[in-house]
Write an enzyme that holds these catalytic residues in place. Structure first.
Site, PDB file in Angstrom:
ATOM      1  N   TRP A 281       0.697  -1.314   0.078  1.00  0.00           N
ATOM      2  CA  TRP A 281      -0.012   0.056  -0.051  1.00  0.00           C
ATOM      3  C   TRP A 281       0.875   1.370   0.162  1.00  0.00           C
ATOM      4  CZ3 TRP A 281       2.021   2.282   4.011  1.00  0.00           C
ATOM      5  CH2 TRP A 281       2.639   1.416   5.039  1.00  0.00           C
TER       6      TRP A 281
ATOM      7  N   GLU B 127      10.639  -8.290  -3.901  1.00  0.00           N
ATOM      8  CA  GLU B 127      11.047  -6.864  -3.272  1.00  0.00           C
ATOM      9  C   GLU B 127      10.687  -6.872  -1.752  1.00  0.00           C
ATOM     10  OE1 GLU B 127      13.206  -5.164  -5.045  1.00  0.00           O
ATOM     11  OE2 GLU B 127      12.826  -5.290  -7.116  1.00  0.00           O
ATOM     12  N   LEU B 128      11.726  -6.998  -0.868  1.00  0.00           N
ATOM     13  CA  LEU B 128      11.195  -7.259   0.658  1.00  0.00           C
ATOM     14  C   LEU B 128      11.671  -5.967   1.289  1.00  0.00           C
ATOM     15  CD1 LEU B 128      11.726 -10.931   0.745  1.00  0.00           C
ATOM     16  CD2 LEU B 128       9.682  -9.884  -0.020  1.00  0.00           C
TER      17      LEU B 128
ATOM     18  N   CYS C  99      10.484   0.994   1.703  1.00  0.00           N
ATOM     19  CA  CYS C  99      11.618   0.147   1.836  1.00  0.00           C
ATOM     20  C   CYS C  99      12.672   0.692   1.614  1.00  0.00           C
ATOM     21  CB  CYS C  99      11.393  -1.075   0.664  1.00  0.00           C
ATOM     22  SG  CYS C  99      11.178  -0.456  -1.041  1.00  0.00           S
TER      23      CYS C  99
ATOM     24  N   SER D  66       6.563  -7.581   2.806  1.00  0.00           N
ATOM     25  CA  SER D  66       7.382  -7.974   3.981  1.00  0.00           C
ATOM     26  C   SER D  66       7.912  -9.576   3.529  1.00  0.00           C
ATOM     27  CB  SER D  66       6.360  -8.026   5.150  1.00  0.00           C
ATOM     28  OG  SER D  66       5.514  -8.957   4.844  1.00  0.00           O
TER      29      SER D  66
ATOM     30  N   GLU E 299      13.374  -3.756  10.887  1.00  0.00           N
ATOM     31  CA  GLU E 299      12.984  -2.627  10.000  1.00  0.00           C
ATOM     32  C   GLU E 299      11.871  -1.691  10.771  1.00  0.00           C
ATOM     33  OE1 GLU E 299      10.888  -3.580   6.318  1.00  0.00           O
ATOM     34  OE2 GLU E 299      11.448  -1.774   5.507  1.00  0.00           O
TER      35      GLU E 299
ATOM     36  N   LYS F 137      -3.003  -8.586  -7.180  1.00  0.00           N
ATOM     37  CA  LYS F 137      -3.374  -8.502  -5.732  1.00  0.00           C
ATOM     38  C   LYS F 137      -3.174  -7.410  -4.934  1.00  0.00           C
ATOM     39  CE  LYS F 137      -3.628  -9.625  -1.313  1.00  0.00           C
ATOM     40  NZ  LYS F 137      -4.526  -8.662  -0.855  1.00  0.00           N
ATOM     41  N   HIS F 138      -3.685  -6.546  -4.631  1.00  0.00           N
ATOM     42  CA  HIS F 138      -3.226  -5.176  -4.081  1.00  0.00           C
ATOM     43  C   HIS F 138      -3.720  -5.380  -2.552  1.00  0.00           C
ATOM     44  CE1 HIS F 138      -1.374  -1.512  -4.064  1.00  0.00           C
ATOM     45  NE2 HIS F 138      -1.877  -0.787  -5.171  1.00  0.00           N
ATOM     46  N   ALA F 139      -2.732  -4.670  -1.730  1.00  0.00           N
ATOM     47  CA  ALA F 139      -2.882  -4.657  -0.254  1.00  0.00           C
ATOM     48  C   ALA F 139      -4.305  -4.378  -0.079  1.00  0.00           C
ATOM     49  CB  ALA F 139      -1.981  -3.626   0.623  1.00  0.00           C
ATOM     50  N   SER F 140      -4.717  -4.892   1.160  1.00  0.00           N
ATOM     51  CA  SER F 140      -6.322  -4.900   1.284  1.00  0.00           C
ATOM     52  C   SER F 140      -6.846  -3.393   1.967  1.00  0.00           C
ATOM     53  CB  SER F 140      -6.477  -5.622   2.768  1.00  0.00           C
ATOM     54  OG  SER F 140      -6.437  -7.064   2.276  1.00  0.00           O
TER      55      SER F 140
HETATM   56  P1  NDP Z   1       2.693  -7.221   3.556  1.00  0.00           P
HETATM   57  O1  NDP Z   1       3.940  -8.079   3.018  1.00  0.00           O
HETATM   58  O2  NDP Z   1       1.928  -7.381   4.655  1.00  0.00           O
HETATM   59  O3  NDP Z   1       1.760  -6.778   2.431  1.00  0.00           O
HETATM   60  C1  NDP Z   1       2.161  -6.716   0.970  1.00  0.00           C
HETATM   61  C2  NDP Z   1       1.251  -7.478   0.138  1.00  0.00           C
HETATM   62  O4  NDP Z   1       1.546  -8.891   0.279  1.00  0.00           O
HETATM   63  C3  NDP Z   1      -0.182  -7.153   0.208  1.00  0.00           C
HETATM   64  O5  NDP Z   1      -0.701  -7.182  -0.837  1.00  0.00           O
HETATM   65  C4  NDP Z   1      -0.738  -8.095   1.182  1.00  0.00           C
HETATM   66  O6  NDP Z   1      -1.768  -8.358   1.216  1.00  0.00           O
HETATM   67  C5  NDP Z   1       0.191  -9.424   0.652  1.00  0.00           C
HETATM   68  N1  NDP Z   1       0.614 -10.433   1.728  1.00  0.00           N
HETATM   69  C6  NDP Z   1       0.749 -10.293   3.087  1.00  0.00           C
HETATM   70  N2  NDP Z   1       0.961 -11.822   3.618  1.00  0.00           N
HETATM   71  C7  NDP Z   1       0.701 -12.391   2.467  1.00  0.00           C
HETATM   72  C8  NDP Z   1       0.806 -13.936   2.337  1.00  0.00           C
HETATM   73  N3  NDP Z   1       1.131 -14.736   3.586  1.00  0.00           N
HETATM   74  N4  NDP Z   1       0.536 -14.449   1.197  1.00  0.00           N
HETATM   75  C9  NDP Z   1       0.273 -13.805   0.121  1.00  0.00           C
HETATM   76  N5  NDP Z   1       0.152 -12.577   0.205  1.00  0.00           N
HETATM   77  C10 NDP Z   1       0.358 -11.699   1.524  1.00  0.00           C
HETATM   78  O7  NDP Z   1       3.542  -5.802   3.544  1.00  0.00           O
HETATM   79  P2  NDP Z   1       3.314  -4.594   4.616  1.00  0.00           P
HETATM   80  O8  NDP Z   1       2.039  -3.919   3.995  1.00  0.00           O
HETATM   81  O9  NDP Z   1       3.566  -4.576   5.857  1.00  0.00           O
HETATM   82  O10 NDP Z   1       4.482  -3.492   3.631  1.00  0.00           O
HETATM   83  C11 NDP Z   1       5.398  -3.289   4.410  1.00  0.00           C
HETATM   84  C12 NDP Z   1       6.580  -4.167   3.742  1.00  0.00           C
HETATM   85  O11 NDP Z   1       7.017  -4.193   2.457  1.00  0.00           O
HETATM   86  C13 NDP Z   1       7.986  -3.577   4.441  1.00  0.00           C
HETATM   87  O12 NDP Z   1       8.541  -4.539   5.172  1.00  0.00           O
HETATM   88  C14 NDP Z   1       8.617  -2.861   3.273  1.00  0.00           C
HETATM   89  O13 NDP Z   1      10.151  -2.485   3.527  1.00  0.00           O
HETATM   90  C15 NDP Z   1       8.233  -3.735   2.145  1.00  0.00           C
HETATM   91  N6  NDP Z   1       8.286  -3.029   0.924  1.00  0.00           N
HETATM   92  C16 NDP Z   1       9.343  -3.415   0.248  1.00  0.00           C
HETATM   93  C17 NDP Z   1       9.563  -2.460  -1.034  1.00  0.00           C
HETATM   94  C18 NDP Z   1      10.636  -3.032  -2.178  1.00  0.00           C
HETATM   95  O14 NDP Z   1      10.624  -2.406  -3.154  1.00  0.00           O
HETATM   96  N7  NDP Z   1      11.544  -3.727  -1.588  1.00  0.00           N
HETATM   97  C19 NDP Z   1       8.840  -1.576  -1.224  1.00  0.00           C
HETATM   98  C20 NDP Z   1       7.566  -1.210  -0.244  1.00  0.00           C
HETATM   99  C21 NDP Z   1       7.596  -1.982   0.761  1.00  0.00           C
HETATM  100  P3  NDP Z   1      -3.028  -7.901   2.337  1.00  0.00           P
HETATM  101  O15 NDP Z   1      -2.886  -6.520   2.603  1.00  0.00           O
HETATM  102  O16 NDP Z   1      -4.041  -8.554   2.079  1.00  0.00           O
HETATM  103  O17 NDP Z   1      -2.267  -8.586   3.592  1.00  0.00           O
END
Ligand code: NDP
Length: 460
Positions: free
Chosen positions: A135, A233-234, A267, A212, A365, A159-162
């Site tokens: 998001w 990309e985590l 990130c 994440s 982080e 599949k975007h963030a909820s």
């Molecule tokens: P999440 O991992 O919780 O969410 C990211 C996406 O993954 C959402 O669409 C989420 O859906 C989905 N998701 C979460 N868990 C699962 C799962 N078990 N299986 C499948 N899909 C899943 O991340 P955050 O919202 O917490 O975002 C922050 C994190 O993302 C930070 O660690 C940040 O550093 C990282 N990030 C990395 C970037 C990069 O380019 N390297 C850029 C931006 C952020 P839902 O919302 O429905 O849970």
């Protein structure tokens, strides 16, 4: 099926609610995506580039509405939302202009060496790609996948963030409005629990995730089991090293921007400021002074520099990290004392000094406006602190000494090093990490090639 809600983080009000897509709707979107793949290929470079430029034009003509949608939905200051929209349109045009050249295969100069009359390579699309996105840049994160994927001739399902369903619906409809065949790109309104089924679907050929570590592990495990390509990309905890020869005032100004952009939720925000001992006090004083001058407030006000965090849980996590450090003896310097606003998920910009490895903030982080400041005796110690974590996304190094710069560029364990600047993603440069920050690259030529079949062609 559940409901996916859009909540204004500045006041907790519900902005919109969407029913989750049921199984039939998901099936329809996947079938449409698969059907679009041959149409995208048949259309050729010029048609895809024309549709992509139309999408960029549409986005720019809707910049005010889209920026406000982003700001209301996740709290980004409006000036930064506008910049995100403009950058997304730029990336679309960049790939419209360059995709064909990036995906030009090579021809062997001496085909006789492989007993052929001609031989070489070409890049073919892989098919339907699933993108799981966060998001924090609800438009940009998607576009940096969608623009190269579509230009290569792939179809995409998102599949975007909820917490950003309005952004998901907007971007899910943008490309077909611009002329791409129906199904080329669409949003699946589903919870993360249902992602694994989509990864396993035989029509989905590859997956990209920005998010994440936990999500990365889960998706990589499913995709690994199904033997499908993944780009991850985590998270990151990027170091920002400042040496005595640097222009301290410029370093401070950039450090504030690098840490506080997007309310500290990127990130590639610099999160750890590692400063050589001779200039540590001066840097810390100037950093905290400048931090205290940031305008905190309503993100839709153009003067605001810091808005609320996007989610209540994100705010809770930041509070826990800072309180853990405080309890273990760190010094907490907050920009203002008003950390308990009447409404909204605000967290005041904060600097933390005196960190030790027992504190969670040392190694985890901080996804919010919290800067960790470290003092290093010399370059050796600075690099040791910088490389001491399992993250390896971006990094910044400030110095005017060419020997120091050469060494830092070589030794920093990261997917990017920015010298006398801050890590920024540009469509023109590859973007990605090493270690637990993920693998694969987005953007530039390397990014568009990730989701292609590099096919060897040999003719007798
Ligand atoms: P999440 O991992 O919780 O969410 C990211 C996406 O993954 C959402 O669409 C989420 O859906 C989905 N998701 C979460 N868990 C699962 C799962 N078990 N299986 C499948 N899909 C899943 O991340 P955050 O919202 O917490 O975002 C922050 C994190 O993302 C930070 O660690 C940040 O550093 C990282 N990030 C990395 C970037 C990069 O380019 N390297 C850029 C931006 C952020 P839902 O919302 O429905 O849970």
């Amino acid at each position: 099926m559940g409901t996916i809600r859009s909540i204004d983080p500045a006041n907790g009000a519900e902005l919109a609610a969407f029913e989750e897509d049921n199984a039939a709707v998901v099936e329809h979107k996947l079938a449409m995506a698969a059907a679009a793949v041959p149409l995208l290929s048949a259309a050729g470079w010029n048609a895809r580039a024309a549709w992509m430029r139309t999408a960029a034009d549409l986005l720019e003509s809707e910049i005010e509405t889209v920026s406000m949608l982003i700001t209301k939905e996740m709290g980004k200051p409006i000036a930064q939302s506008r910049a995100e929209v403009a950058k997304s349109a730029h990336a679309m045009r960049f790939y419209a202009d360059n995709a064909e050249q990036f995906l030009t295969g090579r021809t062997l100069e001496n085909p006789g060496a492989v007993n052929a009359s001609s031989a070489g390579t070409r890049f073919d699309p892989l098919g339907v790609i699933l993108a799981v996105m966060p998001w924090n840049y609800p438009l940009w994160q998607v576009v940096r996948f969608a623009a190269p994927a579509l230009m290569a001739g792939n179809a995409g399902v998102l599949k975007h963030a909820s917490n950003v369903p309005q952004s998901a619906v907007y971007i899910g409809g943008l490309f077909t409005r611009a002329g791409f065949p129906e199904g080329s790109f669409s949003s699946l309104l589903i919870s993360s629990r249902r992602v694994a089924d989509v990864v396993r679907d035989p029509r989905v050929t590859a997956v990209t995730l920005t998010g994440s570590e936990g999500a990365g592990r889960s998706i990589a495990a499913t995709a690994g089991d199904a033997l499908k390509k993944v780009v991850l990309e985590l998270g990151g905890s990027d170091p920002f090293i400042v040496m005595p020869s640097a222009d301290i005032d410029a370093a401070v100004e950039t450090a504030i921007k690098a840490r506080m952009t997007n309310n500290g939720q990127a990130c590639i925000n610099a999160k750890r400021f590692i400063v050589q001992a001779d200039i540590y006090d001066e840097f810390t004083r100037k950093f905290t002074e400048r931090m205290s001058s940031l305008v905190i407030g309503d993100p839709s006000d153009p003067a605001t520099e810091i808005g609320p965090l996007a989610t209540e849980s994100g705010r809770r996590e930041i509070i826990e990290l800072v309180e853990d450090a405080r309890a273990k003896g760190a010094n907490i310097i907050a920009a203002d004392s008003d950390n308990e606003r009447a409404s909204g998920w605000y967290f005041t910009p904060t600097a933390v000094t005196g960190l030790t490895p027992e504190m969670r903030l040392w190694s985890e982080e901080a996804f919010g406006p919290v800067a960790s400041l470290y003092q290093a005796a010399d370059l050796n110690e600075a690099l040791k602190i910088a490389n001491g974590l399992e993250f390896g996304l971006g990094s910044a190094f400030w110095s005017t000494d060419t020997d120091e710069i050469d060494r830092a560029v070589r030794e920093l364990q990261a997917g990017a090093v920015f010298v006398n600047g801050m890590t920024i993603s540009y469509p023109e440069l590859p973007f990605g990490g090493i270690k637990r920050s993920g693998y694969g690259r987005e953007l530039s030529m390397e990014g568009i090639r990730e989701f292609c079949n590099l096919k060897t062609v040999w003719v007798a």
